[in-house]
Scaffold this motif. Sequence first.
Motif, PDB file in Angstrom:
ATOM      1  N   HIS A 550     -60.667 132.100   3.211  1.00 43.10           N
ATOM      2  CA  HIS A 550     -60.046 132.308   1.909  1.00 43.10           C
ATOM      3  C   HIS A 550     -61.070 132.178   0.783  1.00 43.10           C
ATOM      4  N   ALA A 551     -62.162 131.476   1.040  1.00 45.84           N
ATOM      5  CA  ALA A 551     -63.187 131.274   0.018  1.00 45.84           C
ATOM      6  C   ALA A 551     -64.120 132.472  -0.120  1.00 45.84           C
ATOM      7  N   PHE A 552     -63.996 133.468   0.746  1.00 42.61           N
ATOM      8  CA  PHE A 552     -64.903 134.623   0.726  1.00 42.61           C
ATOM      9  C   PHE A 552     -64.215 135.820   0.080  1.00 42.61           C
ATOM     10  N   LEU A 553     -64.923 136.463  -0.845  1.00 42.17           N
ATOM     11  CA  LEU A 553     -64.448 137.688  -1.492  1.00 42.17           C
ATOM     12  C   LEU A 553     -65.394 138.829  -1.162  1.00 42.17           C
ATOM     13  N   TYR A 554     -64.821 139.935  -0.662  1.00 43.81           N
ATOM     14  CA  TYR A 554     -65.592 141.162  -0.476  1.00 43.81           C
ATOM     15  C   TYR A 554     -64.810 142.292  -1.126  1.00 43.81           C
ATOM     16  N   TRP A 555     -65.437 142.995  -2.059  1.00 48.75           N
ATOM     17  CA  TRP A 555     -64.808 144.072  -2.811  1.00 48.75           C
ATOM     18  C   TRP A 555     -65.495 145.387  -2.435  1.00 48.75           C
ATOM     19  N   PRO A 556     -64.916 146.125  -1.483  1.00 47.72           N
ATOM     20  CA  PRO A 556     -65.581 147.304  -0.927  1.00 47.72           C
ATOM     21  C   PRO A 556     -65.941 148.368  -1.960  1.00 47.72           C
ATOM     22  N   ALA A 557     -65.150 148.473  -3.024  1.00 45.35           N
ATOM     23  CA  ALA A 557     -65.393 149.535  -4.004  1.00 45.35           C
ATOM     24  C   ALA A 557     -66.799 149.474  -4.583  1.00 45.35           C
ATOM     25  N   THR A 558     -67.329 148.270  -4.761  1.00 46.04           N
ATOM     26  CA  THR A 558     -68.664 148.114  -5.343  1.00 46.04           C
ATOM     27  C   THR A 558     -69.638 147.395  -4.419  1.00 46.04           C
ATOM     28  N   GLY A 559     -69.160 146.909  -3.260  1.00 46.73           N
ATOM     29  CA  GLY A 559     -70.019 146.141  -2.369  1.00 46.73           C
ATOM     30  C   GLY A 559     -70.242 144.721  -2.834  1.00 46.73           C
ATOM     31  N   LEU A 560     -69.422 144.243  -3.788  1.00 48.36           N
ATOM     32  CA  LEU A 560     -69.571 142.885  -4.296  1.00 48.36           C
ATOM     33  C   LEU A 560     -69.063 141.881  -3.265  1.00 48.36           C
ATOM     34  N   ALA A 561     -69.884 140.885  -2.978  1.00 51.14           N
ATOM     35  CA  ALA A 561     -69.501 139.776  -2.104  1.00 51.14           C
ATOM     36  C   ALA A 561     -69.756 138.474  -2.848  1.00 51.14           C
TER      37      ALA A 561
END
Length: 647
Positions: A550-561
């Motif tokens: 739950h502490a990990f964020l991955y936003w595929p649209a921009t590759g932001l982790a």
Amino acid sequence: MRTSIRTAGILAALLATGATGCAGGRTTQDFPPLSTDLTGKVRLVAYTGCDEMTEGLRQAAARNVTPWGFGDAMLYAVTDAGAAKRATPEQQSFSTTNTHEAGVDEPDLVKTDGDRVITVTGGVLRVVDAKTRKVTGTLRLVAEDQSWAQADLLVHGDRALVLFQGGGIIPFGATAKRLPGPSGPRYVLVDLSGEPRVLGAMTVRGQHIDARQSGSTVRLVVRSQPEIAFPAPKQDEPEKELLEGNRRAVLSAPADAWLPSYDVESGGASRTERVGCDRVSHPDRFTGTSMLTIHTIDLAAATPFGSLTPIAVAADGDTVYGTAGSLYVTSNPSWWTARPIDVAPVPGSSDAAPTPQAPPERTEVHRFDVSAPGAPRYVASGSVPGRLLNQYSLSEYEGHLRVATTSGAEVFGASPGTSESGVYVLDAGTLARTGSVTGLGKGERIYSVRFMDGLGYVVTFRQTDPLYTLDLRDPAAPKVTGELKITGFSAYLHPAGEGRLIGIGQEASEKGRVLGTQISLFDVSDPAAPAVLSRFHQKESGSEAEWDPHAFLYWPATGLAVLPLQNWTDGGIAGSAALALRVGDHEITKLGVVTHPRSPAKSDFAPADQGIRRSLVIGDDLWTVSGTGLKVSDAATLADRAWIPFS
């Protein structure tokens, strides 16, 4: 607490309805279930009445009680088929909780619907408007001196369910002394349509295991232990006499000792409810020392706590995994330490109790159909060798359940180097074994697992990190197709687009000494030849994302982790930040860090500042959450946009 995503629970479905019954107690046992054999199929059956239930539980518990009672077990700290599949980040402008399966939400300390950010920290629920970045509602749920109480959220529309996992929570504004009753986890329903207000609450006797939500349906899993008053030990009393006294207490205990009870506050009134005997089932063989209960709550109902029909099973469990149509609950083998005692036959029984034996290292698996609202329907049970790591060790795909386990590791008395891991494929309809692949990571144990459609990825570790790729498309003949050995290990694996996999873990020396947080980008496009494309290493650091996805964020649209990072120097925490990375097709680059102001503790009761815990995306904003407040940053540059303190 959320020390890991290894969470527990077990459920049962019964055909009958009703509410006769009695009351329950605390949690589990760590002494071996002497009469339990998990080598074959496990069948759940219902009791015909309270007399049969009471006698069956008495006899089973008497065989398994010890001179010290039932003991305490360590818990580790991971649904409605009609619910629409959750939108992916490409289809919406905001991120959601990083969960195992789409459409099945999991409790966490922050939720957003793109318009609001809802958090619960320090016993206070806050609602923040995403556009104005202003707090629009605040509700203190526990007294300030109980701000240590861990809480999570599940949200549907304008209803939030706040889950306080610990016992003994005193509601804000209540008197210091509460009436006798359940003192376990507390679940509070909050109306978010205006200024937040409490609509109702439920306090149960036992220990919170886990919860899942699909659509508006929430299912809460609680484990309890029989409430039996054992005789006080006398000075220098032999263990044999202690055991015989405890067995007599068990054999005379009423049904109320086992059946769980719970308090409900709804509509301005309070009532005590009990699980009825006709709502309890049991496996063919069981210990009688633990009861698992599931409560089903519809957050969209006019009165969610108005009519509750929980179900229970006389069994144990510690891991919950859910899909849109299935709920799986597994029971890992108990940690076990043998102590030689003179075991006497159970009074009133012709069976002599056997000498304590280490229980078989096998994991029970139970499947329940949750495709319809209301109580789950039991489907099947089975077992596999070994021990699960967490819920990511389980995956349902095209009518089969894949289960990854380790055998022979970290068990008291095990010889060094005897452990090995395997993946077992079970028919989801019967939970009979279809195929298996074993012998992975001999002398090591599993550190992370990820199943993606017909493929699987397993990381084992002792000194180096073998990443195994598995072809699971033929359920009868799963096989290892590739292996990659590198230093360190990945404790969590996350899909990152076609042929790419992100690993979150620790770098390590060739001797296995951990050296700091490591984020790896793997190329798994060729299952026969997995490769490392890029690695980012932050020395002397650790991340909550290693044990809580739950502490990990991955936003595929921009590759932001983004992941929280604790930096360690000289044996202590030197600082906390959210590390932001850009994950490309071939490389990981550092975007920067986000930090929050650190405020001094307000009182002796204030919890330690844990730093940044979570992050989420709304539009082109990156929001980060800590116990101190919320920060809004530019998701592309990390430039500060707003600070919202939790005053």
